[in-house]
Write a protein that holds these residues in place. Sequence first.
Motif, mmCIF file in Angstrom:
data_model
loop_
_atom_site.group_PDB
_atom_site.id
_atom_site.type_symbol
_atom_site.label_atom_id
_atom_site.label_comp_id
_atom_site.label_asym_id
_atom_site.label_seq_id
_atom_site.Cartn_x
_atom_site.Cartn_y
_atom_site.Cartn_z
ATOM 1 N N GLN A 33 0.832 -1.210 0.000
ATOM 2 C CA GLN A 33 0.000 0.000 0.000
ATOM 3 C C GLN A 33 0.865 1.258 0.000
ATOM 4 O OE1 GLN A 33 -2.509 -0.904 3.397
ATOM 5 N NE2 GLN A 33 -4.202 -1.475 2.053
ATOM 6 N N GLU A 34 1.955 1.218 0.748
ATOM 7 C CA GLU A 34 2.867 2.364 0.754
ATOM 8 C C GLU A 34 3.492 2.577 -0.621
ATOM 9 O OE1 GLU A 34 5.689 1.696 3.886
ATOM 10 O OE2 GLU A 34 4.133 1.715 5.436
ATOM 11 N N SER A 35 3.797 1.503 -1.316
ATOM 12 C CA SER A 35 4.436 1.619 -2.623
ATOM 13 C C SER A 35 3.482 2.146 -3.686
ATOM 14 C CB SER A 35 5.012 0.272 -3.064
ATOM 15 O OG SER A 35 3.986 -0.614 -3.442
ATOM 16 N N MET A 36 2.190 2.079 -3.419
ATOM 17 C CA MET A 36 1.212 2.540 -4.402
ATOM 18 C C MET A 36 1.358 4.036 -4.686
ATOM 19 S SD MET A 36 -2.140 0.269 -3.396
ATOM 20 C CE MET A 36 -3.264 1.307 -4.289
ATOM 21 N N ALA A 37 1.863 4.793 -3.718
ATOM 22 C CA ALA A 37 2.042 6.233 -3.908
ATOM 23 C C ALA A 37 3.034 6.531 -5.030
ATOM 24 C CB ALA A 37 2.516 6.871 -2.604
ATOM 25 N N PHE A 38 3.919 5.580 -5.310
ATOM 26 C CA PHE A 38 4.958 5.789 -6.317
ATOM 27 C C PHE A 38 4.743 4.924 -7.555
ATOM 28 C CE2 PHE A 38 6.664 6.180 -1.998
ATOM 29 C CZ PHE A 38 6.974 7.531 -1.997
ATOM 30 N N SER A 39 3.553 4.375 -7.696
ATOM 31 C CA SER A 39 3.276 3.426 -8.776
ATOM 32 C C SER A 39 2.416 4.047 -9.863
ATOM 33 C CB SER A 39 2.549 2.205 -8.218
ATOM 34 O OG SER A 39 3.315 1.593 -7.223
#
Length: 77
Positions: A33-39
């Motif tokens: 979920q945290e990585s979604m900000a950069f996806s």
Amino acid sequence: MANQTPKPDNRLDNVEKLQEMVQNTIENIEEAQESMAFSSPDQREKIKAKNHRREESIESLRQEIRDESEARENGYQ
């Protein structure tokens, strides 16, 4: 040929192993979920789908934990 006897079924720590698997899966969901900000939008959809599968897996693991706990209480009979 060597004598190949199967290892005895040792279920004594299954509950703890399953609980660890649940915790690891929850951590993976949070990291994803945290990585979604950069996806990219496409990657976000893939992450959402994978997290959904992870959540389903957690439910299955929790059911297995309940089953193993019950079996432990009943002496694994």
